[in-house]
Design an enzyme around this catalytic site. Structure first.
Site, PDB file in Angstrom:
ATOM      1  N   SER A 139       0.862  -1.188   0.000  1.00 57.33           N
ATOM      2  CA  SER A 139       0.000   0.000   0.000  1.00 57.33           C
ATOM      3  C   SER A 139       0.897   1.236   0.000  1.00 57.33           C
ATOM      4  O   SER A 139       2.082   1.141   0.367  1.00 57.33           O
ATOM      5  CB  SER A 139      -0.841  -0.005   1.284  1.00 57.33           C
ATOM      6  OG  SER A 139      -1.500   1.233   1.469  1.00 57.33           O
ATOM      7  N   TYR A 152      -2.439  -1.366  10.375  1.00 51.08           N
ATOM      8  CA  TYR A 152      -2.355  -1.457   8.918  1.00 51.08           C
ATOM      9  C   TYR A 152      -1.004  -0.933   8.413  1.00 51.08           C
ATOM     10  O   TYR A 152      -0.329  -1.583   7.606  1.00 51.08           O
ATOM     11  CB  TYR A 152      -3.507  -0.652   8.304  1.00 51.08           C
ATOM     12  CG  TYR A 152      -3.696  -0.815   6.815  1.00 51.08           C
ATOM     13  CD1 TYR A 152      -4.431  -1.883   6.299  1.00 51.08           C
ATOM     14  CD2 TYR A 152      -3.164   0.103   5.922  1.00 51.08           C
ATOM     15  CE1 TYR A 152      -4.625  -2.022   4.928  1.00 51.08           C
ATOM     16  CE2 TYR A 152      -3.356  -0.024   4.554  1.00 51.08           C
ATOM     17  CZ  TYR A 152      -4.092  -1.091   4.061  1.00 51.08           C
ATOM     18  OH  TYR A 152      -4.281  -1.215   2.706  1.00 51.08           O
TER      19      TYR A 152
HETATM   20  P1  NAD Z   1     -11.524  -6.009  -0.231  1.00 52.65           P
HETATM   21  O1  NAD Z   1     -12.152  -5.955   1.118  1.00 52.65           O
HETATM   22  O2  NAD Z   1     -12.363  -5.734  -1.416  1.00 52.65           O
HETATM   23  O3  NAD Z   1     -10.805  -7.377  -0.448  1.00 52.65           O
HETATM   24  C1  NAD Z   1     -10.105  -8.031   0.564  1.00 52.65           C
HETATM   25  C2  NAD Z   1     -10.072  -9.488   0.226  1.00 52.65           C
HETATM   26  O4  NAD Z   1      -9.435 -10.176   1.289  1.00 52.65           O
HETATM   27  C3  NAD Z   1     -11.496 -10.066   0.095  1.00 52.65           C
HETATM   28  O5  NAD Z   1     -11.507 -11.003  -0.967  1.00 52.65           O
HETATM   29  C4  NAD Z   1     -11.687 -10.759   1.433  1.00 52.65           C
HETATM   30  O6  NAD Z   1     -12.589 -11.835   1.340  1.00 52.65           O
HETATM   31  C5  NAD Z   1     -10.284 -11.240   1.692  1.00 52.65           C
HETATM   32  N1  NAD Z   1     -10.038 -11.581   3.079  1.00 52.65           N
HETATM   33  C6  NAD Z   1     -10.294 -10.853   4.196  1.00 52.65           C
HETATM   34  N2  NAD Z   1      -9.987 -11.567   5.290  1.00 52.65           N
HETATM   35  C7  NAD Z   1      -9.525 -12.757   4.860  1.00 52.65           C
HETATM   36  C8  NAD Z   1      -9.071 -13.926   5.500  1.00 52.65           C
HETATM   37  N3  NAD Z   1      -9.032 -14.012   6.835  1.00 52.65           N
HETATM   38  N4  NAD Z   1      -8.696 -14.968   4.733  1.00 52.65           N
HETATM   39  C9  NAD Z   1      -8.777 -14.916   3.398  1.00 52.65           C
HETATM   40  N5  NAD Z   1      -9.185 -13.842   2.728  1.00 52.65           N
HETATM   41  C10 NAD Z   1      -9.558 -12.769   3.450  1.00 52.65           C
HETATM   42  O7  NAD Z   1     -10.275  -4.997  -0.165  1.00 52.65           O
HETATM   43  P2  NAD Z   1      -9.268  -4.472  -1.278  1.00 52.65           P
HETATM   44  O8  NAD Z   1      -9.320  -2.996  -1.219  1.00 52.65           O
HETATM   45  O9  NAD Z   1      -9.452  -5.172  -2.559  1.00 52.65           O
HETATM   46  O10 NAD Z   1      -7.877  -4.897  -0.615  1.00 52.65           O
HETATM   47  C11 NAD Z   1      -7.037  -5.885  -1.144  1.00 52.65           C
HETATM   48  C12 NAD Z   1      -5.608  -5.594  -0.724  1.00 52.65           C
HETATM   49  O11 NAD Z   1      -5.193  -4.351  -1.276  1.00 52.65           O
HETATM   50  C13 NAD Z   1      -5.436  -5.493   0.797  1.00 52.65           C
HETATM   51  O12 NAD Z   1      -4.233  -6.088   1.187  1.00 52.65           O
HETATM   52  C14 NAD Z   1      -5.378  -3.989   1.017  1.00 52.65           C
HETATM   53  O13 NAD Z   1      -4.677  -3.658   2.162  1.00 52.65           O
HETATM   54  C15 NAD Z   1      -4.651  -3.547  -0.253  1.00 52.65           C
HETATM   55  N6  NAD Z   1      -4.838  -2.141  -0.567  1.00 52.65           N
HETATM   56  C16 NAD Z   1      -6.061  -1.645  -0.878  1.00 52.65           C
HETATM   57  C17 NAD Z   1      -6.182  -0.293  -1.187  1.00 52.65           C
HETATM   58  C18 NAD Z   1      -7.490   0.318  -1.564  1.00 52.65           C
HETATM   59  O14 NAD Z   1      -7.551   1.553  -1.684  1.00 52.65           O
HETATM   60  N7  NAD Z   1      -8.538  -0.451  -1.794  1.00 52.65           N
HETATM   61  C19 NAD Z   1      -5.061   0.546  -1.158  1.00 52.65           C
HETATM   62  C20 NAD Z   1      -3.839   0.005  -0.819  1.00 52.65           C
HETATM   63  C21 NAD Z   1      -3.729  -1.344  -0.530  1.00 52.65           C
END
Ligand code: NAD
Length: 257
Positions: A139, A152
């Site tokens: 991130s 986080y």
């Molecule tokens: P999201 O909530 O849409 O997806 C998260 C995924 O992780 C989902 O498929 C969920 O089912 C899964 N998950 C959660 N707990 C779990 C567990 N215990 N076991 C297995 N799977 C699990 O969120 P996202 O925004 O797509 O985030 C995905 C990644 O990207 C994360 O690591 C997040 O930190 C990172 N990220 C997101 C953003 C953003 O702006 N959306 C920015 C930077 C980094």
């Protein structure tokens, strides 16, 4: 760019960025293993739809990435894991003095320790296959901090550090390890932060999006899941074979500030 013959295992991929990356991997011809902690009909239906759309093998394997043994079992059950994408992640927003201990533990387990377990389980197979890519979804918070996100930010800085170690341990092998650092991408994870942030800052939804979330994203636009997938596919290309141990920011200029 063809990834035919490769298998991509993507943790936390029934939603958001993981799902977007899975689509781009499948589009490039890779077989895909989807994962989350649930085991619903719709999870398996998602795999069938993706297989039909892209004409590749797609399986859904249930596994709770907060549990080390599930992380290792996911890689084992996948059979092959040429491309490992550590994406599963959760968020919780609270001041450090009020941060619930169980949330701290869950964030460190899912956002950081899971990647340790999956990487440990996947490397022997990559070495045997003579090719491998480890792609950690960190991130902008792996490189910078924000208030109220202690767990986080700690987990994301941690995964950037671990990425470098994996890269050094595989530096003389045809394996690379890198971290993609997204800025804000409008996914369910971000959507879920809006109410808490509204409360923390006493702001409307629109103001939170414009003045809190995108205030540090100079492009003033959310990045997209397709852009994350395209970056991951690039990291699998020959052009990226000497890119290892580093971070690629896809953040609209956030970390340039
Ligand atoms: P999201 O909530 O849409 O997806 C998260 C995924 O992780 C989902 O498929 C969920 O089912 C899964 N998950 C959660 N707990 C779990 C567990 N215990 N076991 C297995 N799977 C699990 O969120 P996202 O925004 O797509 O985030 C995905 C990644 O990207 C994360 O690591 C997040 O930190 C990172 N990220 C997101 C953003 C953003 O702006 N959306 C920015 C930077 C980094």
């Amino acid at each position: 760019m063809s990834l035919q013959g490769k298998t991509a295992v993507i943790t936390g991929s029934n939603s958001g960025i993981g799902l977007g990356i899975a689509h781009e991997m499948a589009k490039a011809g890779a077989a895909v293993v989807l994962n989350s902690f649930t085991d619903r009909d719709e999870d398996h239906a998602l795999a069938r739809e993706m297989a039909d759309t892209h004409g590749v093998e797609v399986r859904y394997i249930q596994g709770d990435m907060s549990r080390g043994d599930d992380c290792r079992a996911l890689v084992e059950q996948a059979g092959a894991c040429d491309i490992l994408i550590n994406n599963a992640g959760i968020q919780h927003v609270a001041g450090i003095d009020e941060f619930p201990v169980e949330k701290w533990d869950a964030i460190i387990a899912i956002n950081l320790s899971s990647a340790f377990h999956t990487t440990a389980a996947a490397l022997p197979g990559m070495r045997k296959a003579g090719w491998g890519r480890v792609i950690n979804i960190a991130s902008a918070h792996g490189l910078t901090a924000s208030p109220y996100k202690s767990a986080y930010v700690a987990a994301k800085h941690g995964i950037v550090g671990m990425t470098k170690v994996v890269a050094l341990e595989t530096a003389q092998e045809p394996i690379t390890a890198n971290a993609i650092c997204p800025g804000y991408v409008l996914t369910p994870l971000v959507e879920a932060q809006i109410p808490d942030t509204m409360k923390e800052y006493d702001m409307s939804r629109e103001d939170v999006i414009k003045n809190v979330m995108l205030t540090r994203q100079p492009s003033k636009e959310f990045a997209t899941v397709e852009q994350m997938g395209g970056t991951a596919v690039f990291l699998c290309s020959d052009a990226a074979a000497q890119i290892t141990g580093t971070t690629i920011s896809v953040d609209g200029g956030w970390t340039a500030l």
